[in-house]
Design a protein around this motif. Structure first.
Motif, mmCIF file in Angstrom:
data_model
loop_
_atom_site.group_PDB
_atom_site.id
_atom_site.type_symbol
_atom_site.label_atom_id
_atom_site.label_comp_id
_atom_site.label_asym_id
_atom_site.label_seq_id
_atom_site.Cartn_x
_atom_site.Cartn_y
_atom_site.Cartn_z
ATOM 1 N N GLU A 31 0.789 -1.239 0.080
ATOM 2 C CA GLU A 31 -0.018 0.006 -0.035
ATOM 3 C C GLU A 31 0.810 1.305 -0.021
ATOM 4 O OE1 GLU A 31 -2.627 -0.401 3.295
ATOM 5 O OE2 GLU A 31 -3.533 -2.119 2.708
ATOM 6 N N LYS B 77 3.174 -2.129 4.567
ATOM 7 C CA LYS B 77 1.792 -2.769 4.503
ATOM 8 C C LYS B 77 1.334 -3.481 3.466
ATOM 9 C CE LYS B 77 0.205 1.940 6.834
ATOM 10 N NZ LYS B 77 -0.634 3.025 6.739
ATOM 11 N N GLU C 280 0.627 6.468 2.564
ATOM 12 C CA GLU C 280 0.079 5.558 1.630
ATOM 13 C C GLU C 280 -0.461 6.403 0.657
ATOM 14 O OE1 GLU C 280 -2.120 3.368 4.482
ATOM 15 O OE2 GLU C 280 -4.024 4.308 3.919
ATOM 16 N N PHE D 164 -7.229 5.858 -0.844
ATOM 17 C CA PHE D 164 -8.066 4.586 -1.062
ATOM 18 C C PHE D 164 -9.176 4.841 -1.659
ATOM 19 C CE2 PHE D 164 -10.857 1.535 1.470
ATOM 20 C CZ PHE D 164 -9.823 0.613 1.607
ATOM 21 N N GLU E 67 -6.656 -1.356 -4.811
ATOM 22 C CA GLU E 67 -7.255 -0.839 -3.369
ATOM 23 C C GLU E 67 -7.209 0.679 -3.277
ATOM 24 O OE1 GLU E 67 -6.320 -1.724 1.348
ATOM 25 O OE2 GLU E 67 -5.189 -2.562 -0.509
ATOM 26 N N MET E 68 -5.748 1.035 -3.956
ATOM 27 C CA MET E 68 -5.391 2.386 -3.925
ATOM 28 C C MET E 68 -4.874 2.799 -5.149
ATOM 29 S SD MET E 68 -3.439 2.334 -0.266
ATOM 30 C CE MET E 68 -4.365 2.117 1.363
ATOM 31 N N GLY F 93 -1.600 -1.591 -3.346
ATOM 32 C CA GLY F 93 -2.536 -2.554 -2.742
ATOM 33 C C GLY F 93 -2.793 -3.589 -3.600
#
Length: 598
Positions: free
Chosen positions: A268, A274, A522, A525, A564-565, A575
């Motif tokens: 991430e 992460k 990060e 999102f 995810e991101m 992600g």
């Protein structure tokens, strides 16, 4: 539909492809990820949560891949066949053009009892020399592949997995020690095929390649038949359908469970660390997916997922686990492997530490979907009613406890959205009790529901910040509060001001960071950005919500897939992918805006 993805010869950094360049195909049990250069860099066999024997995504040197590309320089364009998860890639070279069709083949009655990756190559123009290789990896450095020359032809063994390679007009060479490969030359109108079939700790029967070729067409028909069941014709309909198809890849057909994502350990952050395994079924993600499937009228998937969820919760409840395995069990302890990770940004893990956490949000997720399920005309059985009543009683006690929150944080606190998860659960429990669907003390649930609302309004609103904060006494902001405009907790001035505060601090163009401090740690999102659009619609700011959706939809890759991101500056993916929550949030928000616009 999404535009065709086009690119020149793929540049790989240290052997790793850009995450934005992947497209997924699946068969109801596993998912393959294919890069723009035709390389299958991810394919667990037999199931999505198996240790993958093709995992170049996480280990370029020893992870394993299935390659197929022209020998000479080329450019590519690609797109899914409309209404399907069957991918077509067109390679153009100086000497000609070929089209590659990739499918994880499904059978007449659904998924096959083995994994079957079919790669069909059609010559379109001129002649093109093609080369392919099936190079299994070391199963995240836990096994070593070898070629076994049996009386029925060579097979490759990796741990308990056995692979057969068959085809026609595919120019198979003599097998190597650890891989199989071949080369052939296309011409206008020629057809070539090779297929990789796999089983785990089971015998294998190498399929007739002509049957595999017909199976590709059957798989296209199966996907199209499924897509025709959709009932959504509102705004952004093409993106909604593509997201639904992406979600379908994550449904584990043997049980009805829904995986959060198809991969593990994609970082991430640009520095790694992460790295989580998302090949489990989160109660939250299952609930959101069910909301979408119920709205689409997909009765079979809805019933399977509801049955899986209720059976699993009854088996291990009444306390809710954060997530379960795709087979409905409590996950094992996390295992860290020796694989280096994508671009060396390890660790690569199997398992997820969040299984030890207390999270209150799943109470709301469970009850919200059961409310939608009943309101859609379904009837609960007596055992389910009693089970839900027990869970509601548990929520009455647990809402006062600190927990890890929706973001699975290390420090337990009285997070605002965790309390509202319990509020949402008890609101739905009261609704179901009034319909006669669940027994129990509805008066208690109603009293505790109102107590939670009063507590949040008194302790979690900051007039100075002009927002609901992450937890009492904090000035930090949390984008997950945006979920509680659609939940009905607040659709007034306080929520509208909270949206503006989140936009100012956590927003970056159309994208949104999860909570205060994440901008430095990060990427944004993806789901949070769609939550903001949905919250805007709930507070009456429909035009802003629509404009935001128009900015967000094109941020998928060119075959309509989200990770995810997304990095706000480069728009690179980060992600795990495809990420169910990202696609779910797009679907849910599109439906919400459509309904609120009527």
């Amino acid at each position: 539909m999404p535009k065709a993805d086009s690119a020149g010869p793929l540049a790989r950094k240290d052997g790793y492809a850009d995450l934005r360049g992947y497209a997924g195909i699946g068969d109801g049990r596993t998912v393959a990820l294919i890069a723009r250069d035709g390389s299958v860099d991810w394919l667990p066999i037999p199931a999505l949560d198996s240790v993958p024997v093709f995992a170049a995504l996480l280990d370029a040197e020893n992870g394993g891949r299935i390659t197929l590309a022209p020998v000479e320089a080329y450019t590519t364009t690609r797109a899914y066949i409309p209404g399907t998860n069957v991918l077509q890639t067109t390679f153009t070279t100086a000497s000609g053009v070929v089209r590659l069709t990739d499918a994880l083949v499904t059978g007449v009655a659904g998924r096959l009892p083995w994994t079957e990756l079919a790669r069909r190559i059609d010559g379109i123009r001129g002649s093109v020399e093609m080369r392919w290789a099936v190079e299994p990896g070391r199963a995240l450095r836990t096994a070593m592949p070898w070629v076994d020359n049996t009386v029925h032809g060579p097979v490759i063994r990796v741990g308990g997995v056995m692979l057969s390679v068959t085809g026609f007009e595919h120019g198979a060479n003599e097998p190597g020690t650890h891989h199989l490969d071949g080369a052939f030359t296309t011409s206008a109108g020629s057809r070539h095929l090779f297929a990789v079939s796999g089983t785990s700790r089971e015998p294998i029967h190498p399929p007739n390649p002509r049957n595999v070729d017909r199976g590709i067409d059957r798989t296209v028909d199966n996907w199209r038949a499924w897509s025709r069941e959709f009932s959504y014709e509102g705004p952004w309909a093409d993106a909604v359908q593509r997201s639904a198809l992406a979600l379908k890849l994550l449904i584990h057909s043997p049980t009805g469970a829904i995986a959060a994502a198809a991969t593990t350990s994609l970082p991430e952050t640009i520095t790694g660390g992460k790295n989580w395994d998302y090949r489990f079924a989160w109660v939250r993600d299952v609930a959101y997916t069910l909301q979408a499937m119920i709205r689409f009228g997909l009765r079979e998937e809805s019933q399977a997922a509801v049955s899986w969820m209720l059976t699993t919760i009854r088996k291990h409840g009444p306390e809710l686990e954060v997530f379960y395995t795709l087979d409905g069990e409590i996950p094992d302890e996390i295992v860290r492997t020796e694989a280096p990770g994508w671009r060396g940004l390890g660790p690569v893990v199997c398992g997820n530490d969040a299984k030890h956490q207390l999270q209150l949000g799943p109470y709301g997720d469970l009850f919200d979907v059961m409310r939608s399920y009943v309101d859609a005309g379904n009837i609960l059985d007596a055992e389910t009613g009693r089970s839900l009543a027990s869970v509601a009683d548990q929520a009455c006690d647990d809402w006062q406890k600190p927990d890890a929150g929706i973001w699975e944080l290390e420090q337990n606190r009285h997070y605002t959205t965790s309390k509202l998860g319990c509020w949402q659960a008890l609101s739905s429990a009261v609704h179901l009790a009034k319909l006669g669907e669940i027994p129990g003390d509805a008066a208690r649930w109603e009293t505790e529901r109102d107590r939670i609302a009063d507590w949040v309004n008194e302790n979690c609103w900051s007039e100075e910040r002009g927002a609901f904060t992450m937890y009492p006494g904090s000035d930090e902001l949390d984008a997950s509060i945006l979920l509680h405009a659609p939940s009905g907790f607040n659709r007034g001035e306080r929520m509208s001001r909270t949206i503006d505060a989140i936009t100012a601090e956590l927003g970056d163009g159309p994208l949104v960071y999860r909570y205060t401090g994440m901008r430095e740690e990060e990427a944004t999102f993806v789901a949070c950005a769609f939550w903001r659009a949905g919250a805007l619609a709930c507070v009456g700011r429909i035009d802003e919500a629509r404009a935001l959706m128009d900015e967000l939809i094109p941020l998928a890759n060119n075959v309509g897939m989200y990770a995810e991101m997304i990095d706000a500056d480069s728009l690179d993916f980060a992600g795990n992918l495809p990420q169910g929550l990202s696609h779910l949030s797009l679907i849910y928000t599109a439906i919400l805006i459509s309904e609120l616009s009527d």
